[in-house]
Design an enzyme around this catalytic site. Structure first.
Site, PDB file in Angstrom:
ATOM      1  CG  HIS A 254      -1.805   1.167   1.366  1.00 53.63           C
ATOM      2  ND1 HIS A 254      -3.121   1.164   0.955  1.00 53.63           N
ATOM      3  CD2 HIS A 254      -1.576   2.409   1.854  1.00 53.63           C
ATOM      4  CE1 HIS A 254      -3.650   2.345   1.197  1.00 53.63           C
ATOM      5  NE2 HIS A 254      -2.734   3.128   1.737  1.00 53.63           N
ATOM      6  CD  GLU A 255       1.596   3.599   3.646  1.00 53.23           C
ATOM      7  OE1 GLU A 255       1.817   4.664   3.031  1.00 53.23           O
ATOM      8  OE2 GLU A 255       0.566   3.401   4.321  1.00 53.23           O
ATOM      9  CD  GLU A 284      -5.128   6.193   0.443  1.00 59.93           C
ATOM     10  OE1 GLU A 284      -5.415   4.976   0.350  1.00 59.93           O
ATOM     11  OE2 GLU A 284      -4.198   6.608   1.153  1.00 59.93           O
TER      12      GLU A 284
END
Length: 489
Positions: A254-255, A284
């Site tokens: 995700h990061e 996002e």
């Protein structure tokens, strides 16, 4: 030098100072000694005072009036500088400084309260943060909606009412899908013990597999995973749990989505307003498509299954199909960052409604824990068991990020649109992912989204890339198709 040249030189210095402030924040969440918190609060306040003075410097207005760029990039630079300047001059310098000082201190208070399961020790400083952020919102709104003014910081040209309408459209199909899935037998959960150093080694391998450039970044541990920085210095954090390596692996992926966006921006935009992601919703969209549509796909989880066997030996999952089901298991849980794709957006809707009520004054900070617990029980059907699984689980409100939470779901919506286009553009995607090769997907995202930075408005960049007006239908279709297949619906 022309007025435009002078403005851009000034802006680059301001951006460089902003990067220094960001590095202080990274340090605070990773390696800063706990006892340094009071001094760090003063350091953050001092640098915010300098930044606010530069962002609201009257010379900026003069340069903006005189600058006359002829190309698309120059006009976009002016658009973003003007937007930031118009906001900065509305906020008194002493208020901006007070917010920086208070939120820096509040972050440490939140972390201790979370560790102690003690909401009461956090509420006084949260009360102060909410009061200061309301004042800021009122200054920015100029008589308009306070929450809308806050959302503008994270998702320009979007209002709370527009977000609420999107959520209202999403909720019925999400709730129906969840109900259908939860009636089916639940796949096996991961059990056992997984060495945390081995998790970090595999986490770094995953970061590289998704295109993270470690020459311009690093992977560290933090209580709450995050990405920090832009341009030539983009750092990420993850976290480990001996019993849950998925937390580490998917937090990392995700990061990396965030970091890849920042690393992928055209270097000509370095230290300018276009040299960062255009909005948190678009940000996002990158982190969620990396984590979910790519990282939790049947193709990629097959490769990850083999990597885990190599790293940990036999860990109790029979084969790649069973592993895919385990990775995507829909199950009861409290933590937003650990939520499955079906239920994740319901966690965001809860936070959106509560923070909107806080900013409107319809909900008092003293009532927050009870309001959270009541809403969670109504939405999920079971009670919050402890504060760290409830209103203390997220760092966002302690650091004043009101208006940020809905961008997580906007990112999911945008990711749904992008993934629909990506599947058409890269027909061999599954074959590549099955080999642990993400380059077809990540190159497409870099070309169509990431390289542009802040050049285009948020919804415009998603529409340009996907060919459709951004909306929740592609995301909902993807979720229904994926989980219908997984659960035999």
């Amino acid at each position: 030098m022309t007025a435009f040249d002078e403005l851009m030189a000034f802006q680059r210095e301001t951006s460089a100072l902003g990067q220094i402030a960001g590095r202080l924040g990274w340090d605070q969440e990773t390696v800063m000694p706990r006892g340094a918190a009071p001094q760090r609060a003063e350091e953050m306040a001092a640098i915010e005072a300098v930044l606010h003075a530069r962002r609201s410097d009257p010379r900026v207005a003069e340069w903006l009036d005189q600058a006359a760029p002829q190309d698309e990039v120059g006009k976009a630079q002016l658009r973003e500088i003007r937007r930031a300047y118009d906001r900065a001059v509305k906020v008194p310098a002493d208020l901006a400084t007070a917010i920086a000082r208070t939120t820096s201190a509040a972050q440490g208070t939140w972390a201790q309260a979370r560790a102690d399961e003690d909401v009461s020790s956090f509420l006084p400083v949260l009360e102060e943060v909410v009061s200061l952020k309301r004042q800021e919102g009122e200054a920015l709104a100029q008589g308009g909606d306070v929450y809308d003014a806050m959302v503008e910081d994270y998702e320009p040209c979007t209002t709370g009412a527009q977000i609420a309408a999107i959520f209202d459209e999403m909720r019925p199909r999400l709730v129906a899908l969840r109900a259908a899935v939860l009636e089916r037998p639940e796949p096996a959960a991961l059990t056992g013990s997984f060495d945390e150093l081995t998790q970090m080694r595999l986490s770094q391998k995953l970061a590289v597999a998704f295109g993270y450039d470690l020459n311009n970044g690093r992977v560290d541990k933090a209580v709450h995973p995050f990405s920090s920085g832009s341009g030539l210095d983009v750092r990420i954090t993850t976290r480990t749990s001996e019993t849950d390596p998925f937390n580490c692996f998917y937090s990392t992926i995700h990061e990396v989505g965030h970091a890849a966006y920042e690393q992928g921006i055209d270097r000509d935009y370095l230290l300018t307003p276009l040299g960062r992601g255009v909005s948190m919703g678009v940000h996002e969209s990158q982190s969620r498509i990396y984590e979910n549509q790519l990282g939790r796909s049947r193709a990629f989880t097959g490769w990850l299954f083999d990597q885990m066997k190599d790293a940990f030996g036999d860990f109790g999952i029979a084969d790649a199909d069973a592993f895919y089901a385990t990775v995507n298991r829909v199950h009861n849980g409290y933590i937003r960052t650990e939520a499955d794709e079906v239920q994740y957006n319901l966690h965001i809707m809860l936070r959106f409604d509560l923070e909107r009520a806080l900013m409107a004054g319809d909900l008092q900070v003293s009532e927050l824990e009870a309001a959270w617990n009541d809403r969670f029980k109504a939405d999920f059907g079971y009670a919050v068991d402890k504060p760290s699984n409830g209103c203390l689980q997220d760092v966002h409100w302690s650091v004043g990020l009101f208006g940020y939470f809905p961008t997580y779901s906007l990112g999911n919506v945008y990711a749904g649109c992008l993934y629909q286009a990506l599947r058409g553009a890269v027909p061999e995607l599954d074959e590549q992912l099955a080999e642990g090769d993400t380059t077809g997907a990540t190159a497409w995202l870099r070309e169509h989204v990431q390289q542009h930075g802040g050049l285009y408005a948020p919804r415009e960049i998603i529409q340009r890339a996907s060919g459709v007006e951004p909306g929740p239908e592609p995301l909902l279709d993807y979720l229904e198709q994926k989980f219908s297949g997984l659960y035999g619906l």
